[in-house]
Motif scaffolding. Structure first.
Motif, PDB file in Angstrom:
ATOM      1  N   LYS A 371      -5.400  -7.362  -5.561  1.00 46.70           N
ATOM      2  CA  LYS A 371      -5.645  -8.367  -6.591  1.00 46.70           C
ATOM      3  C   LYS A 371      -4.839  -9.633  -6.300  1.00 46.70           C
ATOM      4  CE  LYS A 371      -6.577  -4.967 -10.154  1.00 46.70           C
ATOM      5  NZ  LYS A 371      -5.875  -4.116 -11.116  1.00 46.70           N
ATOM      6  N   VAL A 372      -3.724  -9.476  -5.592  1.00 46.35           N
ATOM      7  CA  VAL A 372      -2.844 -10.612  -5.345  1.00 46.35           C
ATOM      8  C   VAL A 372      -2.736 -10.979  -3.865  1.00 46.35           C
ATOM      9  CG1 VAL A 372      -0.525 -11.535  -5.764  1.00 46.35           C
ATOM     10  CG2 VAL A 372      -1.511  -9.862  -7.355  1.00 46.35           C
ATOM     11  N   TYR A 373      -2.765  -9.946  -3.020  1.00 41.88           N
ATOM     12  CA  TYR A 373      -2.503 -10.184  -1.599  1.00 41.88           C
ATOM     13  C   TYR A 373      -3.713  -9.831  -0.747  1.00 41.88           C
ATOM     14  CZ  TYR A 373       2.307 -10.103  -3.261  1.00 41.88           C
ATOM     15  OH  TYR A 373       3.448 -10.354  -3.945  1.00 41.88           O
ATOM     16  N   GLN A 374      -3.587 -10.297   0.479  1.00 42.53           N
ATOM     17  CA  GLN A 374      -4.547  -9.853   1.488  1.00 42.53           C
ATOM     18  C   GLN A 374      -3.955  -8.572   2.082  1.00 42.53           C
ATOM     19  OE1 GLN A 374      -5.281 -12.987   4.327  1.00 42.53           O
ATOM     20  NE2 GLN A 374      -5.896 -11.440   5.821  1.00 42.53           N
ATOM     21  N   VAL A 375      -4.682  -7.478   1.967  1.00 38.58           N
ATOM     22  CA  VAL A 375      -4.122  -6.197   2.414  1.00 38.58           C
ATOM     23  C   VAL A 375      -5.023  -5.580   3.475  1.00 38.58           C
ATOM     24  CG1 VAL A 375      -3.368  -3.895   1.692  1.00 38.58           C
ATOM     25  CG2 VAL A 375      -3.197  -5.805   0.095  1.00 38.58           C
ATOM     26  N   ARG A 376      -4.430  -5.238   4.595  1.00 41.12           N
ATOM     27  CA  ARG A 376      -5.174  -4.508   5.622  1.00 41.12           C
ATOM     28  C   ARG A 376      -4.474  -3.194   5.862  1.00 41.12           C
ATOM     29  NH1 ARG A 376      -4.758  -7.481  10.491  1.00 41.12           N
ATOM     30  NH2 ARG A 376      -2.991  -8.474   9.472  1.00 41.12           N
ATOM     31  N   TYR A 377      -5.233  -2.204   6.281  1.00 41.96           N
ATOM     32  CA  TYR A 377      -4.525  -0.971   6.620  1.00 41.96           C
ATOM     33  C   TYR A 377      -5.164  -0.281   7.814  1.00 41.96           C
ATOM     34  CZ  TYR A 377      -8.135   1.538   3.953  1.00 41.96           C
ATOM     35  OH  TYR A 377      -9.306   2.028   3.490  1.00 41.96           O
ATOM     36  N   ASN A 378      -4.339   0.548   8.443  1.00 38.79           N
ATOM     37  CA  ASN A 378      -4.732   1.269   9.633  1.00 38.79           C
ATOM     38  C   ASN A 378      -4.479   2.749   9.327  1.00 38.79           C
ATOM     39  OD1 ASN A 378      -5.206   1.949  12.282  1.00 38.79           O
ATOM     40  ND2 ASN A 378      -4.051   0.186  13.088  1.00 38.79           N
ATOM     41  N   ALA A 379      -5.548   3.529   9.236  1.00 40.83           N
ATOM     42  CA  ALA A 379      -5.362   4.944   8.865  1.00 40.83           C
ATOM     43  C   ALA A 379      -5.206   5.802  10.123  1.00 40.83           C
ATOM     44  CB  ALA A 379      -6.559   5.418   8.050  1.00 40.83           C
ATOM     45  N   GLY A 380      -4.801   7.044   9.922  1.00 43.37           N
ATOM     46  CA  GLY A 380      -4.701   7.987  11.044  1.00 43.37           C
ATOM     47  C   GLY A 380      -3.554   7.691  11.995  1.00 43.37           C
ATOM     48  N   CYS A 381      -2.484   7.104  11.470  1.00 39.65           N
ATOM     49  CA  CYS A 381      -1.322   6.839  12.331  1.00 39.65           C
ATOM     50  C   CYS A 381      -0.359   8.024  12.285  1.00 39.65           C
ATOM     51  CB  CYS A 381      -0.578   5.595  11.859  1.00 39.65           C
ATOM     52  SG  CYS A 381      -1.583   4.114  11.934  1.00 39.65           S
ATOM     53  N   GLU A 382       0.529   8.022  13.255  1.00 35.98           N
ATOM     54  CA  GLU A 382       1.575   9.039  13.294  1.00 35.98           C
ATOM     55  C   GLU A 382       2.908   8.328  13.253  1.00 35.98           C
ATOM     56  OE1 GLU A 382       0.260  12.789  15.883  1.00 35.98           O
ATOM     57  OE2 GLU A 382       1.905  11.655  16.764  1.00 35.98           O
ATOM     58  N   LEU A 383       3.817   8.840  12.446  1.00 33.55           N
ATOM     59  CA  LEU A 383       5.157   8.270  12.411  1.00 33.55           C
ATOM     60  C   LEU A 383       6.091   9.237  13.125  1.00 33.55           C
ATOM     61  CD1 LEU A 383       7.243   6.224  11.353  1.00 33.55           C
ATOM     62  CD2 LEU A 383       7.330   7.536   9.240  1.00 33.55           C
ATOM     63  N   VAL A 384       6.686   8.770  14.193  1.00 31.80           N
ATOM     64  CA  VAL A 384       7.579   9.632  14.974  1.00 31.80           C
ATOM     65  C   VAL A 384       9.003   9.122  14.835  1.00 31.80           C
ATOM     66  CG1 VAL A 384       8.098  10.510  17.279  1.00 31.80           C
ATOM     67  CG2 VAL A 384       5.731  10.093  16.621  1.00 31.80           C
ATOM     68  N   THR A 385       9.886  10.005  14.415  1.00 29.21           N
ATOM     69  CA  THR A 385      11.299   9.646  14.280  1.00 29.21           C
ATOM     70  C   THR A 385      12.105  10.467  15.269  1.00 29.21           C
ATOM     71  OG1 THR A 385      10.975   9.294  11.910  1.00 29.21           O
ATOM     72  CG2 THR A 385      13.250   9.536  12.673  1.00 29.21           C
TER      73      THR A 385
END
Ligand code: ASP
Ligand code: MG
Length: 418
Positions: A371-385
């Protein structure tokens, strides 16, 4: 006095319940408080039952299945114990009674009233079995000790009241020596006497609460794995057991997503310096992992944690005029309101990026942000720590992958991979 915790997998059937007695037989003469989770997948079954009940569906069949499974185990492990059978029947009757009423309409409150039953059934069975094999055991209702607020499904402990209740109601039972008390994990109770739960997998936390309140010598979590590993043994070959790590390191690892222990478990133990042992219930000779104050071993082995199913969300204003300070507090507030936890964040001149678990909540939040921002997203990512990383480990884990974000501090490297 020691606190032992047996999770759902360790008491999933009659053999599991018998094995609890077998484990205890290695600790003769010890005073033990034994915290037990619901059997096997009972909590999941209760969650499904709850959903059906809230939708106005029939639940008797589901209750019947759960009752038969529990009865069958009880008959096997404590044959002829009519009092335990009657107590079990009464608990199921309470559930039926509750399900005859309509839901109160406060969904988290309804959840706790129903889902907490699993731990009462399992403790009844474990207690009956221990008595049947000659281990003098007392059942103790965890709700008589653990007082919480009314944040149902994630209740917070009132430590002062709980301490008083432990002194009045539990400590006197422990004076008879040696004594075994069996109690429920996962549950607490409000001042008004309503059941609460501490969050899924919360029995570890219960064990820590009891240990803290009783000044226990140690806590042992008996699991189907040999301890805490430097990576998930189901995902990686050549994983190594972390024999001894500090509270701080274990908190970091569970914060980043290591699922061996419930993240809230360690704080109360650290506050009193009570060591936590993670040991295998099926391999009593194995030494397991120790989590305690000492830190000299922390840096020896690189640990890595992989969280799949992540969403990388990038938030930017429509006109590229991003003033971070002015926007961030509003953005964070929205995350908190939607209950979406941020696993990693990064900002640039014109955008703010975060990584979160891909969930319906996260998508609800994205709708609102849009509603306020331009939002993009990328699904299916992996976070490796990777903690205590070395270049070889980094190379191996990122080889052939697209690196969307990379962050490094002195001890921790984190990657968002596609
Ligand atoms: N029975 C609860 C659950 O499955 C609590 C626990 O197992 O720790 O989430
Ligand atoms: Mg469980």
């Amino acid at each position: 006095m020691k606190v032992f915790k047996f999770g759902g997998a360790s008491v999933k059937d009659a053999a599991g319940v018998r094995n609890v007695a077998h484990v205890l037989s290695h600790f003769p003469g010890e005073d033990l408080v034994i915290v037990v989770s619901a059997m096997g997948k009972t909590t999941n079954a209760l969650e499904e039952l709850l959903t059906a009940w809230v939708r106005g569906g029939k639940v008797e069949e589901r209750i019947g299945v759960l009752e038969r499974t529990h009865q069958e185990v009880l008959v096997e492990v404590a044959p002829g114990d009519a009092a335990a059978m009657e107590a079990l029947r009464a608990r199921f009757e309470q559930l039926r009674e509750r399900c005859r009423r309509r839901p109160a309409g406060r969904s988290d409150m309804d959840y706790d009233q129903i889902v907490s039953f699993g731990e009462y059934w399992s403790t009844l069975i474990v207690g009956a079995h221990l008595n049947a094999v000659g281990v003098r055991t007392m059942l103790f209702d965890a709700g008589e000790a653990i007082r919480t607020d009314e944040l149902f499904r994630a209740a917070r402990v009132d430590w002062e009241v709980s301490q008083r209740q432990v002194e009045h109601r539990l400590r006197p039972l422990l004076r008879e020596h040696p004594f075994r008390v069996v109690t429920q994990g996962f549950v607490g109770r409000t001042a008004e006497g309503l059941a609460t739960t501490l969050g899924r997998e919360g029995s570890d936390f219960s064990a820590a609460i009891f240990a803290y309140l009783l000044d226990a010598e140690s806590v042992t979590i008996w699991k189907d794995v040999r301890g805490m590993f430097n990576a998930d043994p189901n995902r990686f070959p050549d994983t190594r057991l972390l024999e001894h790590i500090s509270y701080r390191e274990a908190i970091e690892l569970s914060y980043f997503g290591a699922s061996v222990i419930h993240p809230r478990t360690l704080q109360p133990l650290q506050r009193k310096g009570i060591p936590l042992f993670i040991r295998s219930f099926s391999d009593l000779a194995a030494q397991g992992s120790t989590i305690s104050e000492a830190t000299d071993h922390d840096t020896l082995i690189p640990s890595y944690i992989v969280k799949p199913g992540q969403l990388l969300i990038s938030i930017a204003p429509h006109d590229l005029s991003f003033v971070v300070e002015e926007n961030l507090s509003g953005i964070f507030w929205l995350f908190a309101r939607h209950g979406v936890r941020i696993d990693l964040m990064q900002n640039s001149a014109v955008a703010f990026s975060v990584v979160v678990d891909d969930s319906p909540r996260a998508h609800g939040l994205i709708e609102e942000l849009r509603k306020v921002y331009q939002v993009r997203y990328n699904a299916g990512c992996e976070l490796v720590t990777i903690r205590h990383f070395d270049e070889a480990t980094l190379k191996r884990l990122t080889a052939g992958r697209e690196v969307l974000i990379e962050q490094r501090s002195r001890v921790t490297a984190r990657f968002v991979l596609k």
